[in-house]
Design a protein around this motif. Structure first.
Motif, PDB file in Angstrom:
ATOM      1  N   GLU A  53      -5.347  -6.885   5.295  1.00 55.91           N
ATOM      2  CA  GLU A  53      -6.646  -6.877   5.971  1.00 55.91           C
ATOM      3  C   GLU A  53      -6.563  -6.097   7.280  1.00 55.91           C
ATOM      4  N   MET A  54      -5.461  -6.269   8.017  1.00 48.71           N
ATOM      5  CA  MET A  54      -5.278  -5.522   9.266  1.00 48.71           C
ATOM      6  C   MET A  54      -5.153  -4.025   8.992  1.00 48.71           C
ATOM      7  N   ILE A  55      -4.505  -3.653   7.900  1.00 51.04           N
ATOM      8  CA  ILE A  55      -4.431  -2.230   7.535  1.00 51.04           C
ATOM      9  C   ILE A  55      -5.829  -1.697   7.310  1.00 51.04           C
ATOM     10  N   ASP A  56      -6.626  -2.432   6.533  1.00 49.14           N
ATOM     11  CA  ASP A  56      -7.989  -1.984   6.235  1.00 49.14           C
ATOM     12  C   ASP A  56      -8.863  -1.920   7.473  1.00 49.14           C
ATOM     13  N   ASN A  57      -8.590  -2.795   8.449  1.00 49.33           N
ATOM     14  CA  ASN A  57      -9.375  -2.799   9.687  1.00 49.33           C
ATOM     15  C   ASN A  57      -8.767  -1.912  10.772  1.00 49.33           C
ATOM     16  N   GLY A  58      -7.593  -1.316  10.485  1.00 52.56           N
ATOM     17  CA  GLY A  58      -6.937  -0.440  11.458  1.00 52.56           C
ATOM     18  C   GLY A  58      -6.326  -1.170  12.635  1.00 52.56           C
ATOM     19  N   THR A  59      -5.934  -2.436  12.431  1.00 52.59           N
ATOM     20  CA  THR A  59      -5.407  -3.230  13.554  1.00 52.59           C
ATOM     21  C   THR A  59      -3.958  -3.692  13.359  1.00 52.59           C
ATOM     22  N   LEU A  60      -3.284  -3.226  12.316  1.00 53.00           N
ATOM     23  CA  LEU A  60      -1.914  -3.684  12.074  1.00 53.00           C
ATOM     24  C   LEU A  60      -0.947  -3.076  13.086  1.00 53.00           C
ATOM     25  N   ASP A  61      -0.183  -3.930  13.741  1.00 49.88           N
ATOM     26  CA  ASP A  61       0.884  -3.508  14.648  1.00 49.88           C
ATOM     27  C   ASP A  61       2.186  -3.616  13.854  1.00 49.88           C
ATOM     28  N   GLU A  62       2.634  -2.498  13.312  1.00 55.16           N
ATOM     29  CA  GLU A  62       3.821  -2.521  12.448  1.00 55.16           C
ATOM     30  C   GLU A  62       5.087  -2.920  13.197  1.00 55.16           C
ATOM     31  N   ASP A  63       5.118  -2.704  14.499  1.00 56.86           N
ATOM     32  CA  ASP A  63       6.290  -3.106  15.282  1.00 56.86           C
ATOM     33  C   ASP A  63       6.432  -4.624  15.323  1.00 56.86           C
ATOM     34  N   LYS A  77      -0.068   0.299   1.739  1.00 54.19           N
ATOM     35  CA  LYS A  77      -0.390   1.570   2.382  1.00 54.19           C
ATOM     36  C   LYS A  77      -0.325   2.726   1.375  1.00 54.19           C
ATOM     37  N   LYS A  78       0.671   2.684   0.519  1.00 50.64           N
ATOM     38  CA  LYS A  78       0.803   3.712  -0.529  1.00 50.64           C
ATOM     39  C   LYS A  78      -0.414   3.663  -1.465  1.00 50.64           C
ATOM     40  N   PHE A  79      -0.815   2.460  -1.855  1.00 48.93           N
ATOM     41  CA  PHE A  79      -2.006   2.289  -2.691  1.00 48.93           C
ATOM     42  C   PHE A  79      -3.238   2.876  -1.999  1.00 48.93           C
ATOM     43  N   ARG A  80      -3.421   2.565  -0.720  1.00 48.51           N
ATOM     44  CA  ARG A  80      -4.598   3.047   0.013  1.00 48.51           C
ATOM     45  C   ARG A  80      -4.601   4.571   0.109  1.00 48.51           C
ATOM     46  N   GLU A  81      -3.418   5.174   0.207  1.00 49.94           N
ATOM     47  CA  GLU A  81      -3.331   6.643   0.272  1.00 49.94           C
ATOM     48  C   GLU A  81      -3.647   7.271  -1.079  1.00 49.94           C
ATOM     49  N   GLU A  82      -3.253   6.617  -2.155  1.00 48.50           N
ATOM     50  CA  GLU A  82      -3.365   7.218  -3.493  1.00 48.50           C
ATOM     51  C   GLU A  82      -4.652   6.866  -4.244  1.00 48.50           C
ATOM     52  N   CYS A  83      -5.341   5.811  -3.839  1.00 53.35           N
ATOM     53  CA  CYS A  83      -6.543   5.367  -4.556  1.00 53.35           C
ATOM     54  C   CYS A  83      -7.761   5.433  -3.635  1.00 53.35           C
ATOM     55  N   PRO A  84      -8.799   6.113  -4.098  1.00 48.27           N
ATOM     56  CA  PRO A  84      -9.985   6.320  -3.250  1.00 48.27           C
ATOM     57  C   PRO A  84     -10.946   5.127  -3.244  1.00 48.27           C
ATOM     58  N   MET A  85     -10.464   3.972  -2.824  1.00 52.58           N
ATOM     59  CA  MET A  85     -11.307   2.780  -2.757  1.00 52.58           C
ATOM     60  C   MET A  85     -12.108   2.773  -1.458  1.00 52.58           C
ATOM     61  N   VAL A  86     -13.335   2.307  -1.550  1.00 51.53           N
ATOM     62  CA  VAL A  86     -14.169   2.097  -0.379  1.00 51.53           C
ATOM     63  C   VAL A  86     -14.542   0.622  -0.392  1.00 51.53           C
ATOM     64  N   TRP A  87     -14.039  -0.138   0.572  1.00 51.55           N
ATOM     65  CA  TRP A  87     -14.320  -1.577   0.602  1.00 51.55           C
ATOM     66  C   TRP A  87     -15.660  -1.845   1.274  1.00 51.55           C
ATOM     67  N   THR A  88     -16.455  -2.689   0.629  1.00 45.80           N
ATOM     68  CA  THR A  88     -17.704  -3.159   1.233  1.00 45.80           C
ATOM     69  C   THR A  88     -17.545  -4.593   1.721  1.00 45.80           C
ATOM     70  N   GLU A  89     -16.561  -5.307   1.184  1.00 50.11           N
ATOM     71  CA  GLU A  89     -16.279  -6.682   1.598  1.00 50.11           C
ATOM     72  C   GLU A  89     -14.772  -6.910   1.568  1.00 50.11           C
ATOM     73  N   ILE A  90     -14.266  -7.594   2.584  1.00 42.78           N
ATOM     74  CA  ILE A  90     -12.856  -7.957   2.666  1.00 42.78           C
ATOM     75  C   ILE A  90     -12.787  -9.458   2.918  1.00 42.78           C
TER      76      ILE A  90
END
Length: 184
Positions: A53-63, A77-90
């Protein structure tokens, strides 16, 4: 009326009316093999879902990420790069007050212009009951297609489309038996 969820009791409610969760209904029917649902696996699954969810919202602190979750996060992350999904609900709670159940699909969105529901799994072993779970979510979210996304500890993923036509009927049958057992 507003749909609420009590995480401690794992209970959905609309007003004062309790609604069983999709998972509770499937467990009651004996369709979920609980041997693999130990505390570690459930906690890991919760943390992986939060990280996704944080990846999708751009808030993940990987450190700050626990190294034990790293492979699963890399897989997502690999899935998000390779699959053109557009989320309307999380992680959006939904209920059907007529059929009398509730659930929280992991993701609802679009793939190639088609409305889909997707459930994230932290097991690479595919389980047949997922098809019924996704049918329940499909009905709640009013989507056309159903997918599970299996994230691997090794950083790989598998995207599975569920298209067995009998899953919808099996879900409704399972729900009906659940309700029948509770008739007074």
């Amino acid at each position: 009326m507003e749909l609420t969820f009590d995480a401690t009791a794992h209970e959905y409610k609309i007003g004062e009316r309790s609604l069983p969760s999709v998972t509770a209904i499937l467990k009651d029917a004996g369709l979920i093999d609980c041997r693999f649902f130990n505390d570690y696996a459930m906690t890991r699954g919760t943390f992986v879902h939060q990280a996704c969810e944080m990846i999708d919202n751009g808030t993940l602190d990987e450190d700050a990420l626990d190294p034990a979750l790293s492979g699963y996060v890399q897989a997502y992350k690999k899935f998000r790069e390779e699959c053109p999904m557009v989320w309307t609900e999380i992680e959006h709670m939904r209920a059907d007050s007529v059929l009398g159940y509730a659930g929280t699909p992991d993701r609802v969105g679009e793939l190639n212009g088609v409305r889909i529901v997707l459930d994230i799994k932290t097991s690479m072993a595919k389980s047949r009951w997922w098809g019924l779970q996704l049918s329940a979510y499909k009905m709640l979210a009013k989507t056309r297609d159903r997918y599970s996304l299996r994230l691997g500890e090794d950083g790989n993923y598998r995207l599975d489309k569920w298209d067995c036509k009998s899953d919808d009927m099996a879900w409704i049958s399972t729900l009906n038996v659940y309700n029948w057992k509770r008739l007074k």
